[in-house]
Design a protein around this motif. Structure first.
Motif, short mmCIF file in Angstrom:
data_model
loop_
_atom_site.label_atom_id
_atom_site.label_comp_id
_atom_site.label_asym_id
_atom_site.label_seq_id
_atom_site.Cartn_x
_atom_site.Cartn_y
_atom_site.Cartn_z
N LEU A 104 39.62 0.13 -2.41
CA LEU A 104 38.95 0.52 -3.65
C LEU A 104 38.08 1.76 -3.44
O LEU A 104 38.04 2.65 -4.28
CB LEU A 104 38.08 -0.63 -4.16
CG LEU A 104 38.81 -1.84 -4.74
CD1 LEU A 104 37.83 -2.96 -5.05
CD2 LEU A 104 39.57 -1.45 -6.00
N GLY A 105 37.40 1.80 -2.30
CA GLY A 105 36.57 2.98 -2.00
C GLY A 105 37.39 4.24 -1.92
O GLY A 105 36.98 5.30 -2.41
N GLY A 106 38.58 4.16 -1.31
CA GLY A 106 39.43 5.34 -1.20
C GLY A 106 39.93 5.82 -2.55
O GLY A 106 39.95 7.02 -2.83
N VAL A 107 40.33 4.87 -3.40
CA VAL A 107 40.80 5.23 -4.75
C VAL A 107 39.69 5.91 -5.53
O VAL A 107 39.89 6.97 -6.15
CB VAL A 107 41.29 3.97 -5.50
CG1 VAL A 107 41.56 4.30 -6.96
CG2 VAL A 107 42.55 3.41 -4.86
N VAL A 108 38.51 5.31 -5.51
CA VAL A 108 37.38 5.87 -6.27
C VAL A 108 36.97 7.22 -5.73
O VAL A 108 36.69 8.15 -6.50
CB VAL A 108 36.20 4.88 -6.23
CG1 VAL A 108 34.95 5.51 -6.84
CG2 VAL A 108 36.55 3.61 -6.98
N PHE A 109 36.94 7.37 -4.42
CA PHE A 109 36.59 8.67 -3.81
C PHE A 109 37.56 9.75 -4.25
O PHE A 109 37.15 10.85 -4.65
CB PHE A 109 36.59 8.56 -2.29
CG PHE A 109 36.24 9.85 -1.59
CD1 PHE A 109 34.92 10.16 -1.31
CD2 PHE A 109 37.23 10.76 -1.24
CE1 PHE A 109 34.59 11.36 -0.69
CE2 PHE A 109 36.92 11.96 -0.62
CZ PHE A 109 35.59 12.26 -0.34
N GLY A 110 38.86 9.44 -4.19
CA GLY A 110 39.85 10.44 -4.59
C GLY A 110 39.71 10.86 -6.04
O GLY A 110 39.80 12.04 -6.36
N GLY A 164 45.72 7.17 1.92
CA GLY A 164 45.23 6.09 2.77
C GLY A 164 44.87 4.84 1.99
O GLY A 164 45.14 3.72 2.42
N SER A 165 44.28 5.03 0.81
CA SER A 165 43.90 3.87 -0.01
C SER A 165 45.14 3.12 -0.50
O SER A 165 45.12 1.89 -0.62
CB SER A 165 43.04 4.31 -1.19
OG SER A 165 43.76 5.17 -2.06
N ALA A 166 46.22 3.87 -0.78
CA ALA A 166 47.46 3.21 -1.20
C ALA A 166 48.02 2.34 -0.08
O ALA A 166 48.47 1.20 -0.32
CB ALA A 166 48.49 4.26 -1.62
N LEU A 195 36.90 1.39 -11.44
CA LEU A 195 38.00 2.34 -11.61
C LEU A 195 37.83 3.17 -12.88
O LEU A 195 38.14 4.37 -12.89
CB LEU A 195 39.33 1.59 -11.64
CG LEU A 195 39.70 0.82 -10.37
CD1 LEU A 195 40.99 0.04 -10.58
CD2 LEU A 195 39.84 1.77 -9.18
N ALA A 196 37.33 2.54 -13.94
CA ALA A 196 37.23 3.24 -15.23
C ALA A 196 36.26 4.40 -15.17
O ALA A 196 36.52 5.48 -15.72
CB ALA A 196 36.81 2.26 -16.32
N ILE A 197 35.11 4.20 -14.53
CA ILE A 197 34.12 5.27 -14.46
C ILE A 197 34.69 6.46 -13.69
O ILE A 197 34.43 7.62 -14.03
CB ILE A 197 32.82 4.75 -13.82
CG1 ILE A 197 32.14 3.78 -14.78
CG2 ILE A 197 31.88 5.89 -13.46
CD1 ILE A 197 30.93 3.08 -14.19
N ALA A 198 35.50 6.18 -12.67
CA ALA A 198 36.13 7.26 -11.92
C ALA A 198 37.20 7.98 -12.74
O ALA A 198 37.21 9.21 -12.82
CB ALA A 198 36.73 6.71 -10.63
#
Length: 525
Positions: free
Chosen positions: A229-235, A255-257, A427-430
């Protein structure tokens, strides 16, 4: 903006095993007070921080990406560790883990209030998320372990009503402190609450644990969920600043995938997974969680930008901005008992199809608001319709989750749905933040190109694009030009907010379609 508690909060306690402690009436009363005050810390923090974002953005010279991380760092750790926090309480003692969560949350709140820069604030918020993951499931587990099955429903109702009141008062109280004291005072509010809770825990709260809990805790799953989740949000967030083609963004996203695939593999093979894949074989359970993902994404993403609009564009005071969403909370609270009876009368499918449609219309009504709009003719109707739609949806959603699995899996099922709702906000805020920035950026280019600006002024404005409506306009230009620049910035922010609201409406409508296609009357596995 966390105006709405996650679904299945109350049902999490109701699904727990019968009481394992023997307490007198006075002790049970003080134990309930300890759980209410502790939960209120997390709920107040969730509603107040968004109102504080414009003030801390200005005070700490932060970008919108930075303030996204202020919210996301907390939500990331809370969402990823929530199920593990509940298991830790069952294994090592609910009182002990709950107390640790309170202390960690309070110390992190002090750190937030003293943070000298935005980087430290983000780290402190992440630590707050760890504390929240320990105390949120602990409060309801303690109620379940302390009260008998006969008295538990009344205790949960008292907890629900009291925490709803604190959730409603949070933005209003926080806005007043921001306006008259400082945004830092918002975080210090947690300290006296934490001290009171610790005293009550020591004096009155009995220890309890699940004596049958003996399997290995799913630390691997929790770690993989956090990193994925951290990787998805960071990207998603950092692509606004660095661009999608940046090597760091590409590597993090890829990497998050891989980590997400690893998480699914680990959960499928683990003896005691925190998210058992078998539960998702139930169409009702899968449909309810998919509906939660879409609907709560719409809510969290849209309402993240609402206080920025109200304070930075509409020029509301923080107190007024906090009060602006009060009708939403009051409608949710006032209609909760009525909406709980909808499933008995009509089944889950109909209210879960109609409720999100009404909520979607509420999101769509935000599109009508422009610069200088009257609250009562724009924001108020949107808030009312949105509150009605969510009120119709939440209780049937909780009931569907609980009825979609066997009784011995109800606690895990409600915990998963709780985590899904928080992940949706994460996820939505990102994602919607990216939509907001791209819309604002393109609009501002067009508007500034129409103005006769010196290269120096244009460069100053371009360097601050990531601040959105908080851009500082140079002082050494004439008033007419200042007004034109400010008007351009405000109108571009409104354009972005309208697009975010439109996406929110679309997500709500999709959640309605999910309910209609997947939810059935009875399906327990």
């Amino acid at each position: 903006m966390n105006l709405l508690r996650a679904p299945c909060d109350e049902s999490f306690a109701a699904s727990r095993k019968p009481a394992t402690t023997t307490c007198g009436k006075a002790q049970r009363r003080w134990t309930l007070a300890a759980t209410i005050l502790g939960s209120s810390m997390a709920f107040i923090d969730g509603t107040v921080v968004n109102v504080a974002l414009p003030a801390l953005q200005s005070n700490l010279n932060a970008t919108v990406t930075d303030v996204q991380w202020v919210v996301e760092a907390y939500t990331l750790l809370l969402a990823a560790l929530l199920l593990l926090g509940g298991s830790l309480g069952d294994r090592y003692g609910r009182k002990k883990i709950y107390a640790i969560g309170i202390v960690v949350f309070a110390l992190a709140s002090v750190w937030c209030g003293l943070a000298p820069n935005i980087q430290q604030l983000i780290i402190a918020r992440a630590v707050q998320g760890v504390g929240g993951a320990l105390l949120v499931p602990g409060s309801l587990a303690i109620i379940s372990a302390t009260f008998s099955e006969k008295d538990r429903g009344e205790a949960i109702g008292t907890w629900s009503g009291a925490t709803a009141i604190t959730t409603a008062l949070g933005p209003l109280l926080g806005g007043w402190f921001i306006e008259h004291v400082s945004w830092r005072a918002v975080f210090f509010l947690n300290v006296p609450l934490a001290l009171a809770v610790v005293v009550l825990i020591v004096l009155f709260v009995p220890e309890s644990r699940d004596e049958e809990e003996s399997g290995r805790l799913d630390f691997a799953g929790a770690a993989l969920a956090t990193l994925a989740l951290g990787g998805v949000v960071f990207g998603l967030i950092e692509s606004s600043r660095l661009g999608f083609r940046n090597p760091i963004v590409i590597a993090t996203s890829a990497g998050s995938a891989l980590l997400l695939v690893a998480f699914i593999f680990v959960e499928a093979r683990a003896r005691n997974p925190m998210m058992p894949p078998a539960l998702f074989r139930s169409p009702n359970f899968a449909g309810a969680n998919l509906l939660t993902l879409f609907l709560y994404s719409a809510l969290a993403g849209t309402l993240f930008f609402l206080p920025l609009d109200l304070i930075q564009v509409q020029e509301y005071s923080p107190t007024a901005a906090g009060a602006a969403t009060l009708p939403f909370i009051l409608i949710m609270f006032g209609l909760s008992r009525w909406s709980g009876g909808l499933v008995k009368r009509y089944g889950s499918r109909l209210p879960l199809s109609i409720g999100p449609i009404i909520a979607g219309l509420g999101f769509a009504l935000f599109i009508r608001a422009g610069v200088g709009s009257n609250y009562w003719t724009t924001f108020f109707p949107a808030t009312i319709v949105l509150g009605l739609g969510m009120a119709i949806s939440v209780a049937p959603l909780t009931t569907t989750v609980m009825n979609s699995v066997k009784e011995n899996k109800a606690g895990v099922a409600s915990g998963i749905n709780n985590a899904v709702s928080r992940t949706a906000g994460l996820l939505a805020i990102a994602v919607l933040g990216l939509i907001m920035f791209k819309t604002f950026d393109n609009c501002l280019d067009q508007r500034l190109n129409q103005l006769s600006l010196t290269p120096e002024v244009r460069q100053t404005l371009d360097n601050q694009r990531i601040r959105l409506a908080a851009i500082d306009i140079p002082t050494d230009i004439d008033q007419a030009t200042k007004f034109s620049i400010k008007q351009s910035i405000n109108e571009c922010f409104i354009k972005g907010f309208r697009r975010v609201s439109l996406v929110g409406a679309a997500l709500a409508f999709v959640s309605s379609l999910v309910a209609w296609l997947l939810i059935r009357r009875k399906n327990a596995t």
